[in-house]
Design a protein around this motif. Structure first.
Motif, PDB file in Angstrom:
ATOM      1  N   MET A   1     -59.404  24.637  32.996  1.00 36.84           N
ATOM      2  CA  MET A   1     -58.040  25.092  33.170  1.00 36.84           C
ATOM      3  C   MET A   1     -57.849  25.688  34.574  1.00 36.84           C
ATOM      4  N   ALA A   2     -58.836  26.413  35.058  1.00 34.95           N
ATOM      5  CA  ALA A   2     -58.731  27.034  36.373  1.00 34.95           C
ATOM      6  C   ALA A   2     -58.734  25.978  37.477  1.00 34.95           C
ATOM      7  N   ILE A   3     -59.548  24.941  37.307  1.00 31.36           N
ATOM      8  CA  ILE A   3     -59.598  23.872  38.308  1.00 31.36           C
ATOM      9  C   ILE A   3     -58.246  23.162  38.381  1.00 31.36           C
ATOM     10  N   ARG A   4     -57.628  22.985  37.252  1.00 35.01           N
ATOM     11  CA  ARG A   4     -56.330  22.322  37.205  1.00 35.01           C
ATOM     12  C   ARG A   4     -55.275  23.141  37.959  1.00 35.01           C
ATOM     13  N   GLN A   5     -55.287  24.447  37.765  1.00 35.10           N
ATOM     14  CA  GLN A   5     -54.323  25.294  38.455  1.00 35.10           C
ATOM     15  C   GLN A   5     -54.566  25.299  39.964  1.00 35.10           C
ATOM     16  N   ILE A   6     -55.822  25.326  40.360  1.00 39.49           N
ATOM     17  CA  ILE A   6     -56.152  25.326  41.794  1.00 39.49           C
ATOM     18  C   ILE A   6     -55.710  24.014  42.436  1.00 39.49           C
ATOM     19  N   SER A   7     -55.991  22.898  41.764  1.00 38.90           N
ATOM     20  CA  SER A   7     -55.627  21.609  42.341  1.00 38.90           C
ATOM     21  C   SER A   7     -54.116  21.457  42.440  1.00 38.90           C
ATOM     22  N   GLN A   8     -53.372  21.931  41.457  1.00 38.62           N
ATOM     23  CA  GLN A   8     -51.920  21.845  41.513  1.00 38.62           C
ATOM     24  C   GLN A   8     -51.360  22.738  42.607  1.00 38.62           C
ATOM     25  N   LYS A   9     -51.960  23.895  42.783  1.00 32.84           N
ATOM     26  CA  LYS A   9     -51.481  24.829  43.790  1.00 32.84           C
ATOM     27  C   LYS A   9     -51.697  24.264  45.202  1.00 32.84           C
ATOM     28  N   THR A  10     -52.857  23.683  45.458  1.00 36.39           N
ATOM     29  CA  THR A  10     -53.120  23.168  46.802  1.00 36.39           C
ATOM     30  C   THR A  10     -52.234  21.963  47.113  1.00 36.39           C
ATOM     31  N   ILE A  11     -51.914  21.178  46.111  1.00 33.04           N
ATOM     32  CA  ILE A  11     -51.049  20.022  46.345  1.00 33.04           C
ATOM     33  C   ILE A  11     -49.618  20.477  46.584  1.00 33.04           C
ATOM     34  N   SER A  12     -49.135  21.404  45.798  1.00 33.19           N
ATOM     35  CA  SER A  12     -47.735  21.803  45.892  1.00 33.19           C
ATOM     36  C   SER A  12     -47.448  22.691  47.099  1.00 33.19           C
ATOM     37  N   THR A  13     -48.448  23.375  47.625  1.00 30.97           N
ATOM     38  CA  THR A  13     -48.196  24.269  48.753  1.00 30.97           C
ATOM     39  C   THR A  13     -48.602  23.649  50.084  1.00 30.97           C
ATOM     40  N   ALA A  14     -48.987  22.380  50.076  1.00 33.07           N
ATOM     41  CA  ALA A  14     -49.377  21.721  51.319  1.00 33.07           C
ATOM     42  C   ALA A  14     -48.168  21.624  52.248  1.00 33.07           C
ATOM     43  N   SER A  15     -48.419  21.831  53.516  1.00 30.44           N
ATOM     44  CA  SER A  15     -47.315  21.758  54.472  1.00 30.44           C
ATOM     45  C   SER A  15     -46.878  20.303  54.608  1.00 30.44           C
ATOM     46  N   ARG A  16     -45.613  20.100  54.656  1.00 32.40           N
ATOM     47  CA  ARG A  16     -45.060  18.761  54.767  1.00 32.40           C
ATOM     48  C   ARG A  16     -44.377  18.618  56.116  1.00 32.40           C
ATOM     49  N   ARG A  17     -44.622  17.495  56.735  1.00 28.47           N
ATOM     50  CA  ARG A  17     -43.972  17.226  58.010  1.00 28.47           C
ATOM     51  C   ARG A  17     -42.615  16.591  57.745  1.00 28.47           C
ATOM     52  N   GLN A  18     -41.647  17.021  58.487  1.00 31.74           N
ATOM     53  CA  GLN A  18     -40.325  16.427  58.371  1.00 31.74           C
ATOM     54  C   GLN A  18     -40.274  15.225  59.300  1.00 31.74           C
ATOM     55  N   MET A  19     -40.052  14.057  58.729  1.00 34.41           N
ATOM     56  CA  MET A  19     -39.993  12.835  59.527  1.00 34.41           C
ATOM     57  C   MET A  19     -38.554  12.346  59.553  1.00 34.41           C
ATOM     58  N   ALA A  20     -38.157  11.865  60.702  1.00 35.39           N
ATOM     59  CA  ALA A  20     -36.807  11.323  60.836  1.00 35.39           C
ATOM     60  C   ALA A  20     -36.726   9.976  60.127  1.00 35.39           C
ATOM     61  N   ASN A  21     -35.600   9.727  59.512  1.00 38.66           N
ATOM     62  CA  ASN A  21     -35.379   8.460  58.827  1.00 38.66           C
ATOM     63  C   ASN A  21     -35.003   7.408  59.861  1.00 38.66           C
ATOM     64  N   LYS A  22     -35.896   6.455  60.095  1.00 41.76           N
ATOM     65  CA  LYS A  22     -35.671   5.424  61.107  1.00 41.76           C
ATOM     66  C   LYS A  22     -35.144   4.126  60.510  1.00 41.76           C
ATOM     67  N   VAL A  23     -34.936   4.096  59.216  1.00 43.24           N
ATOM     68  CA  VAL A  23     -34.489   2.867  58.555  1.00 43.24           C
ATOM     69  C   VAL A  23     -33.150   2.369  59.100  1.00 43.24           C
ATOM     70  N   PRO A  24     -32.133   3.222  59.290  1.00 41.07           N
ATOM     71  CA  PRO A  24     -30.869   2.700  59.837  1.00 41.07           C
ATOM     72  C   PRO A  24     -31.026   2.075  61.226  1.00 41.07           C
ATOM     73  N   GLU A  25     -31.891   2.659  62.062  1.00 41.39           N
ATOM     74  CA  GLU A  25     -32.138   2.091  63.389  1.00 41.39           C
ATOM     75  C   GLU A  25     -32.759   0.698  63.273  1.00 41.39           C
ATOM     76  N   TYR A  26     -33.758   0.560  62.402  1.00 42.05           N
ATOM     77  CA  TYR A  26     -34.420  -0.730  62.213  1.00 42.05           C
ATOM     78  C   TYR A  26     -33.468  -1.752  61.604  1.00 42.05           C
ATOM     79  N   GLN A  27     -32.620  -1.314  60.664  1.00 40.04           N
ATOM     80  CA  GLN A  27     -31.652  -2.240  60.075  1.00 40.04           C
ATOM     81  C   GLN A  27     -30.701  -2.778  61.138  1.00 40.04           C
ATOM     82  N   LYS A  28     -30.245  -1.893  61.996  1.00 36.98           N
ATOM     83  CA  LYS A  28     -29.332  -2.312  63.062  1.00 36.98           C
ATOM     84  C   LYS A  28     -30.032  -3.286  64.012  1.00 36.98           C
ATOM     85  N   MET A  29     -31.295  -2.980  64.363  1.00 36.23           N
ATOM     86  CA  MET A  29     -32.047  -3.819  65.298  1.00 36.23           C
ATOM     87  C   MET A  29     -32.311  -5.207  64.710  1.00 36.23           C
ATOM     88  N   PHE A  30     -32.732  -5.266  63.437  1.00 39.26           N
ATOM     89  CA  PHE A  30     -33.101  -6.541  62.848  1.00 39.26           C
ATOM     90  C   PHE A  30     -31.897  -7.364  62.398  1.00 39.26           C
TER      91      PHE A  30
END
Length: 78
Positions: A1-30
């Motif tokens: 049970m403790a391992i499960r809580q630790i694994s969920q905590k590390t996954i949910s608190t991981a820093s996420r990079r904000q990436m720009a959505n480039k799909v509209p640019e590619y759609q326009k180009m193609f």
């Protein structure tokens, strides 16, 4: 049970990079109608990859035909 809580905590608190959505640019180009084939619209790397692939294909076909010719005409024993 403790391992499960630790694994969920590390996954949910991981820093996420904000990436720009480039799909509209590619759609326009193609989707732009500029007379360039779609497989070359990606730029220089697409052109380089296309030409390399064509060169290898032509070389491979020529070499295969050469080997077939050599197999069809065996060397004469003297």
């Amino acid at each position: 049970m403790a391992i499960r809580q630790i694994s969920q905590k590390t996954i949910s608190t991981a820093s996420r990079r904000q990436m720009a959505n480039k799909v509209p640019e590619y759609q326009k180009m193609f989707q732009e109608d500029n007379g360039i084939p779609v497989h070359l619209k990606g730029g220089t790397m697409d052109i380089l990859l296309y030409r390399t692939t064509m060169l290898l294909t032509i070389f491979g076909t020529g070499y295969t035909l050469y080997e077939f010719l050599m197999a069809a005409m065996p060397k004469k024993n003297q």
